[in-house]
Design a protein around this motif. Structure first.
Motif, PDB file in Angstrom:
ATOM      1  N   ILE A  96       0.831  -1.211   0.000  1.00 24.18           N
ATOM      2  CA  ILE A  96       0.000   0.000   0.000  1.00 24.18           C
ATOM      3  C   ILE A  96       0.861   1.254   0.000  1.00 24.18           C
ATOM      4  O   ILE A  96       0.550   2.237  -0.682  1.00 24.18           O
ATOM      5  N   GLN A  97       1.954   1.235   0.744  1.00 19.86           N
ATOM      6  CA  GLN A  97       2.803   2.425   0.849  1.00 19.86           C
ATOM      7  C   GLN A  97       3.440   2.822  -0.483  1.00 19.86           C
ATOM      8  O   GLN A  97       3.804   3.984  -0.661  1.00 19.86           O
ATOM      9  N   ARG A  98       3.533   1.897  -1.420  1.00 19.45           N
ATOM     10  CA  ARG A  98       4.093   2.241  -2.732  1.00 19.45           C
ATOM     11  C   ARG A  98       3.252   3.296  -3.451  1.00 19.45           C
ATOM     12  O   ARG A  98       3.746   3.998  -4.318  1.00 19.45           O
ATOM     13  N   PHE A  99       1.975   3.389  -3.095  1.00 23.10           N
ATOM     14  CA  PHE A  99       1.062   4.296  -3.783  1.00 23.10           C
ATOM     15  C   PHE A  99       0.803   5.595  -3.019  1.00 23.10           C
ATOM     16  O   PHE A  99       0.077   6.457  -3.494  1.00 23.10           O
ATOM     17  N   ALA A 100       1.378   5.730  -1.832  1.00 23.85           N
ATOM     18  CA  ALA A 100       1.203   6.948  -1.034  1.00 23.85           C
ATOM     19  C   ALA A 100       2.018   8.070  -1.669  1.00 23.85           C
ATOM     20  O   ALA A 100       3.093   7.823  -2.199  1.00 23.85           O
ATOM     21  N   PRO A 101       1.522   9.284  -1.637  1.00 23.45           N
ATOM     22  CA  PRO A 101       0.255   9.786  -1.117  1.00 23.45           C
ATOM     23  C   PRO A 101      -0.821   9.913  -2.206  1.00 23.45           C
ATOM     24  O   PRO A 101      -1.823  10.581  -2.009  1.00 23.45           O
ATOM     25  N   PHE A 102      -0.625   9.246  -3.334  1.00 22.88           N
ATOM     26  CA  PHE A 102      -1.521   9.430  -4.479  1.00 22.88           C
ATOM     27  C   PHE A 102      -2.806   8.617  -4.408  1.00 22.88           C
ATOM     28  O   PHE A 102      -3.779   8.929  -5.089  1.00 22.88           O
ATOM     29  N   VAL A 103      -2.805   7.560  -3.603  1.00 20.93           N
ATOM     30  CA  VAL A 103      -3.973   6.698  -3.473  1.00 20.93           C
ATOM     31  C   VAL A 103      -4.268   6.487  -1.996  1.00 20.93           C
ATOM     32  O   VAL A 103      -3.355   6.260  -1.203  1.00 20.93           O
ATOM     33  N   VAL A 104      -5.545   6.572  -1.642  1.00 18.54           N
ATOM     34  CA  VAL A 104      -6.000   6.327  -0.276  1.00 18.54           C
ATOM     35  C   VAL A 104      -6.743   4.990  -0.279  1.00 18.54           C
ATOM     36  O   VAL A 104      -7.566   4.736  -1.158  1.00 18.54           O
ATOM     37  N   PHE A 105      -6.437   4.134   0.697  1.00 19.16           N
ATOM     38  CA  PHE A 105      -7.027   2.797   0.759  1.00 19.16           C
ATOM     39  C   PHE A 105      -7.931   2.632   1.974  1.00 19.16           C
ATOM     40  O   PHE A 105      -7.644   3.146   3.050  1.00 19.16           O
ATOM     41  N   GLU A 106      -8.998   1.881   1.782  1.00 23.36           N
ATOM     42  CA  GLU A 106      -9.842   1.383   2.863  1.00 23.36           C
ATOM     43  C   GLU A 106      -9.673  -0.136   2.803  1.00 23.36           C
ATOM     44  O   GLU A 106      -9.949  -0.748   1.764  1.00 23.36           O
ATOM     45  N   VAL A 107      -9.190  -0.747   3.881  1.00 22.71           N
ATOM     46  CA  VAL A 107      -8.821  -2.161   3.876  1.00 22.71           C
ATOM     47  C   VAL A 107      -9.809  -2.964   4.721  1.00 22.71           C
ATOM     48  O   VAL A 107     -10.070  -2.616   5.873  1.00 22.71           O
ATOM     49  N   HIS A 108     -10.322  -4.055   4.124  1.00 21.62           N
ATOM     50  CA  HIS A 108     -11.254  -4.939   4.821  1.00 21.62           C
ATOM     51  C   HIS A 108     -10.738  -6.370   4.732  1.00 21.62           C
ATOM     52  O   HIS A 108     -10.576  -6.895   3.623  1.00 21.62           O
ATOM     53  N   GLN A 109     -10.481  -6.992   5.882  1.00 21.27           N
ATOM     54  CA  GLN A 109     -10.145  -8.415   5.873  1.00 21.27           C
ATOM     55  C   GLN A 109     -11.449  -9.178   5.707  1.00 21.27           C
ATOM     56  O   GLN A 109     -12.458  -8.854   6.348  1.00 21.27           O
TER      57      GLN A 109
END
Length: 100
Positions: free
Chosen positions: A71-84
């Motif tokens: 996920i950090q590879r896309f910071a700060p251009f993409v914001v993630f909501e993560v659901h297991q």
């Protein structure tokens, strides 16, 4: 033990996207190349974008630390909501445990 499965809902951070269409396109291509590579190597099992929107989803099986690194590879251009997520079989185990 199998790795956890996750549904990631992602959205482009419009505040970080360049106004210039050429620069914005170059950024998109760079991110899409990383995603295609992840799909080809099996890091993600599915990825998609919602038509007409700047957001979408990813399905992946990973351990939490590796997922955070991805996920950090896309910071700060993409914001993630993560659901297991868990399978119907796992939910069935929980349901059966309730009845004793």
């Amino acid at each position: 033990m199998s790795m956890a499965k996750y549904l990631l809902l992602w959205e482009l951070n419009q505040d970080k996207m360049p106004d210039d269409p050429k620069a914005r396109g170059e950024g998109w291509v760079m991110m899409l190349d990383m995603i295609k590579q992840d799909l080809e190597t099996g890091v993600h099992s599915d990825w998609g974008t919602f038509v007409g929107e700047m957001r979408g989803y990813t399905v992946t099986e990973n351990d939490p630390v590796e997922l955070m690194k991805l996920i950090q590879r896309f910071a700060p251009f993409v914001v993630f909501e993560v659901h297991q997520v868990v399978s119907v079989d796992d939910v069935m185990k929980v349901a059966k445990s309730l009845s004793g």
